[in-house]
Motif scaffolding. Structure first.
Motif, PDB file in Angstrom:
ATOM      1  N   THR A 203     -40.705   1.407 -29.148  1.00 56.64           N
ATOM      2  CA  THR A 203     -41.129   2.652 -29.772  1.00 56.64           C
ATOM      3  C   THR A 203     -42.042   2.385 -30.960  1.00 56.64           C
ATOM      4  N   ALA A 204     -42.763   3.411 -31.369  1.00 56.41           N
ATOM      5  CA  ALA A 204     -43.624   3.331 -32.556  1.00 56.41           C
ATOM      6  C   ALA A 204     -44.018   4.742 -32.960  1.00 56.41           C
ATOM      7  N   GLY A 205     -44.471   4.866 -34.195  1.00 55.97           N
ATOM      8  CA  GLY A 205     -45.041   6.131 -34.637  1.00 55.97           C
ATOM      9  C   GLY A 205     -46.351   6.393 -33.920  1.00 55.97           C
ATOM     10  N   VAL A 206     -46.588   7.634 -33.582  1.00 62.62           N
ATOM     11  CA  VAL A 206     -47.779   7.973 -32.809  1.00 62.62           C
ATOM     12  C   VAL A 206     -49.061   7.666 -33.588  1.00 62.62           C
ATOM     13  N   LEU A 207     -48.965   7.583 -34.906  1.00 66.52           N
ATOM     14  CA  LEU A 207     -50.130   7.305 -35.748  1.00 66.52           C
ATOM     15  C   LEU A 207     -50.115   5.880 -36.306  1.00 66.52           C
ATOM     16  N   ASP A 208     -49.334   5.004 -35.697  1.00 63.08           N
ATOM     17  CA  ASP A 208     -49.211   3.624 -36.166  1.00 63.08           C
ATOM     18  C   ASP A 208     -50.331   2.773 -35.567  1.00 63.08           C
ATOM     19  N   ALA A 209     -51.306   2.417 -36.397  1.00 64.68           N
ATOM     20  CA  ALA A 209     -52.435   1.623 -35.908  1.00 64.68           C
ATOM     21  C   ALA A 209     -52.054   0.183 -35.602  1.00 64.68           C
ATOM     22  N   SER A 232     -41.288   5.084 -26.190  1.00 62.77           N
ATOM     23  CA  SER A 232     -41.231   6.365 -26.882  1.00 62.77           C
ATOM     24  C   SER A 232     -42.145   6.335 -28.091  1.00 62.77           C
ATOM     25  N   GLN A 233     -43.034   7.300 -28.176  1.00 58.72           N
ATOM     26  CA  GLN A 233     -43.842   7.490 -29.382  1.00 58.72           C
ATOM     27  C   GLN A 233     -43.219   8.608 -30.197  1.00 58.72           C
ATOM     28  N   LEU A 234     -42.906   8.306 -31.441  1.00 62.42           N
ATOM     29  CA  LEU A 234     -42.260   9.259 -32.328  1.00 62.42           C
ATOM     30  C   LEU A 234     -43.233   9.702 -33.414  1.00 62.42           C
ATOM     31  N   GLY A 235     -42.756  10.524 -34.320  1.00 61.85           N
ATOM     32  CA  GLY A 235     -43.614  11.002 -35.393  1.00 61.85           C
ATOM     33  C   GLY A 235     -43.924   9.921 -36.407  1.00 61.85           C
ATOM     34  N   GLY A 236     -45.003  10.151 -37.155  1.00 64.73           N
ATOM     35  CA  GLY A 236     -45.320   9.278 -38.276  1.00 64.73           C
ATOM     36  C   GLY A 236     -46.203   8.104 -37.934  1.00 64.73           C
ATOM     37  N   SER A 237     -46.371   7.238 -38.929  1.00 67.48           N
ATOM     38  CA  SER A 237     -47.180   6.037 -38.750  1.00 67.48           C
ATOM     39  C   SER A 237     -46.247   4.824 -38.781  1.00 67.48           C
ATOM     40  N   HIS A 238     -46.616   3.735 -39.453  1.00 70.88           N
ATOM     41  CA  HIS A 238     -45.881   2.492 -39.225  1.00 70.88           C
ATOM     42  C   HIS A 238     -44.424   2.545 -39.695  1.00 70.88           C
ATOM     43  N   ASN A 239     -44.188   2.953 -40.939  1.00 71.43           N
ATOM     44  CA  ASN A 239     -42.828   2.915 -41.476  1.00 71.43           C
ATOM     45  C   ASN A 239     -42.091   4.233 -41.245  1.00 71.43           C
ATOM     46  N   ASN A 240     -42.017   4.648 -39.987  1.00 70.26           N
ATOM     47  CA  ASN A 240     -41.362   5.928 -39.718  1.00 70.26           C
ATOM     48  C   ASN A 240     -39.845   5.838 -39.783  1.00 70.26           C
ATOM     49  N   LEU A 241     -39.279   4.650 -39.988  1.00 70.05           N
ATOM     50  CA  LEU A 241     -37.851   4.583 -40.281  1.00 70.05           C
ATOM     51  C   LEU A 241     -37.541   5.279 -41.600  1.00 70.05           C
ATOM     52  N   PHE A 242     -38.522   5.361 -42.484  1.00 65.72           N
ATOM     53  CA  PHE A 242     -38.356   6.048 -43.765  1.00 65.72           C
ATOM     54  C   PHE A 242     -38.781   7.505 -43.679  1.00 65.72           C
ATOM     55  N   THR A 243     -39.879   7.773 -42.983  1.00 66.14           N
ATOM     56  CA  THR A 243     -40.434   9.125 -42.969  1.00 66.14           C
ATOM     57  C   THR A 243     -39.901  10.012 -41.852  1.00 66.14           C
ATOM     58  N   HIS A 244     -39.418   9.417 -40.755  1.00 65.45           N
ATOM     59  CA  HIS A 244     -38.901  10.187 -39.611  1.00 65.45           C
ATOM     60  C   HIS A 244     -37.576   9.595 -39.131  1.00 65.45           C
ATOM     61  N   PRO A 245     -36.590   9.490 -40.022  1.00 64.19           N
ATOM     62  CA  PRO A 245     -35.344   8.809 -39.660  1.00 64.19           C
ATOM     63  C   PRO A 245     -34.564   9.497 -38.552  1.00 64.19           C
ATOM     64  N   ASP A 246     -34.606  10.816 -38.491  1.00 65.94           N
ATOM     65  CA  ASP A 246     -33.820  11.516 -37.465  1.00 65.94           C
ATOM     66  C   ASP A 246     -34.319  11.185 -36.061  1.00 65.94           C
ATOM     67  N   GLU A 247     -35.619  11.041 -35.905  1.00 64.36           N
ATOM     68  CA  GLU A 247     -36.153  10.695 -34.589  1.00 64.36           C
ATOM     69  C   GLU A 247     -35.726   9.288 -34.187  1.00 64.36           C
ATOM     70  N   LEU A 248     -35.767   8.366 -35.131  1.00 66.18           N
ATOM     71  CA  LEU A 248     -35.316   6.994 -34.832  1.00 66.18           C
ATOM     72  C   LEU A 248     -33.830   6.966 -34.523  1.00 66.18           C
ATOM     73  N   ALA A 249     -33.040   7.748 -35.272  1.00 62.73           N
ATOM     74  CA  ALA A 249     -31.597   7.761 -35.054  1.00 62.73           C
ATOM     75  C   ALA A 249     -31.250   8.357 -33.694  1.00 62.73           C
ATOM     76  N   ASP A 250     -31.957   9.389 -33.278  1.00 59.89           N
ATOM     77  CA  ASP A 250     -31.723   9.954 -31.944  1.00 59.89           C
ATOM     78  C   ASP A 250     -31.988   8.901 -30.872  1.00 59.89           C
ATOM     79  N   LEU A 251     -33.039   8.137 -31.070  1.00 54.74           N
ATOM     80  CA  LEU A 251     -33.372   7.075 -30.116  1.00 54.74           C
ATOM     81  C   LEU A 251     -32.289   6.000 -30.101  1.00 54.74           C
ATOM     82  N   GLY A 252     -31.804   5.631 -31.282  1.00 55.23           N
ATOM     83  CA  GLY A 252     -30.746   4.641 -31.364  1.00 55.23           C
ATOM     84  C   GLY A 252     -29.476   5.092 -30.663  1.00 55.23           C
ATOM     85  N   ARG A 253     -29.170   6.379 -30.759  1.00 60.23           N
ATOM     86  CA  ARG A 253     -27.975   6.891 -30.100  1.00 60.23           C
ATOM     87  C   ARG A 253     -28.133   6.855 -28.578  1.00 60.23           C
ATOM     88  N   VAL A 254     -29.310   7.211 -28.093  1.00 60.05           N
ATOM     89  CA  VAL A 254     -29.562   7.143 -26.655  1.00 60.05           C
ATOM     90  C   VAL A 254     -29.426   5.711 -26.164  1.00 60.05           C
TER      91      VAL A 254
END
Length: 259
Positions: A203-209, A232-254
């Motif tokens: 996975t990665a943020g959709v704006l992560d260059a 899976s492409q999630l929201g944000g750029s590179h450090n989306n563990l900080f900016t989009h934690p809920d999306e990462l956590a949903d992925l971790g649960r799956v």
């Protein structure tokens, strides 16, 4: 020298391994040994920015532990050399000794995605009851030269925030961070992932260059021996563990359900 406060909900633990001490930051959901555990490896060895994702995982009923590897989060002597493979091998040993009988997801971000792959390959020789999440994993083949990486960097962090960084972690890391970076540039995770025998999500943020879509796809397509592979492409750029934690956590649960 103290860094930023990680919060009263975090339990700081110390584990003796291979002649050194691994510091970890633990957050508990249900507090049971049967509760699934997500083990987080932070990019460039900087733990602070991963804490929002750890808390989001706990809110979903999982436990989360951030491993401070190679050890920039405190003044303790580093438990290992500042390279992705050395950090990955210590992470594997920590998981092996500290999570017996528990369902585990190993989540590595950025250069720690490379370290998490090392950990997963080492662990798979002894157990298969875990899965792997590679988040924002570096480095795409065309970015394995410093001048090319430098061109991508401003775009990789375009939706990140300065408050994700603990300056003391960066200060303690200094030359070690540079060493981690160089070890990552020498790695070819698309070759190593071909031998991975456990479920994996890339996975990665959709704006992560740093992780263009073709690199995400290449990693996934290279995981030929994994029983399941997701991208899976999630929201944000590179450090989306900080900016989009809920999306990462949903992925971790799956990923835990798959494990």
């Amino acid at each position: 020298m103290l860094g930023r406060d990680v919060g009263p909900d975090v339990r700081i633990q110390f584990t003796s391994l291979q002649g050194g001490v691994v510091r970890s930051l633990a957050l508990r959901g249900h507090g049971s040994r049967t509760t699934p555990l997500v083990v987080i490896l932070p990019g460039l060895g900087l733990p602070f920015y991963t804490m929002p994702t750890a808390r989001a995982l706990v809110a979903r009923g999982l436990d989360a532990t951030v491993l401070d590897l190679p050890g920039f989060g405190s003044n303790l002597p580093r438990v290992t050399r500042p390279t992705i493979h050395a950090a990955g091998m210590i992470a594997a040993r920590w998981v092996e000794t500290q999570t017996v009988g528990r369902p585990v997801v190993v989540l590595g971000h950025s250069t720690a995605g490379q370290a998490a792959l090392t950990a997963a390959l080492a662990l798979s020789a002894r157990r298969r009851d875990f899965s792997l999440v590679l988040a924002g994993t570096t480095f795409a083949p065309e970015q394995r030269r410093l001048h090319r990486l430098a061109r991508a960097t401003p775009f990789a962090y375009r939706h990140d925030r300065l408050d994700q960084i603990d300056p003391m972690e960066v200060y303690r890391g200094r030359t070690g961070i540079v060493a981690m970076l160089h070890s990552g540039l020498r790695d070819a995770p698309e070759e190593r992932i071909a031998h991975l025998p456990v479920p994996v999500t890339v996975t990665a943020g959709v704006l992560d260059a740093f992780v263009p879509e073709h690199w995400l796809d290449q990693l996934a397509q290279s995981a030929r021996t994994a029983p399941t592979v997701r991208t899976s492409q999630l929201g944000g750029s590179h450090n989306n563990l900080f900016t989009h934690p809920d999306e990462l956590a949903d992925l971790g649960r799956v990923e835990w359900v798959e494990c």
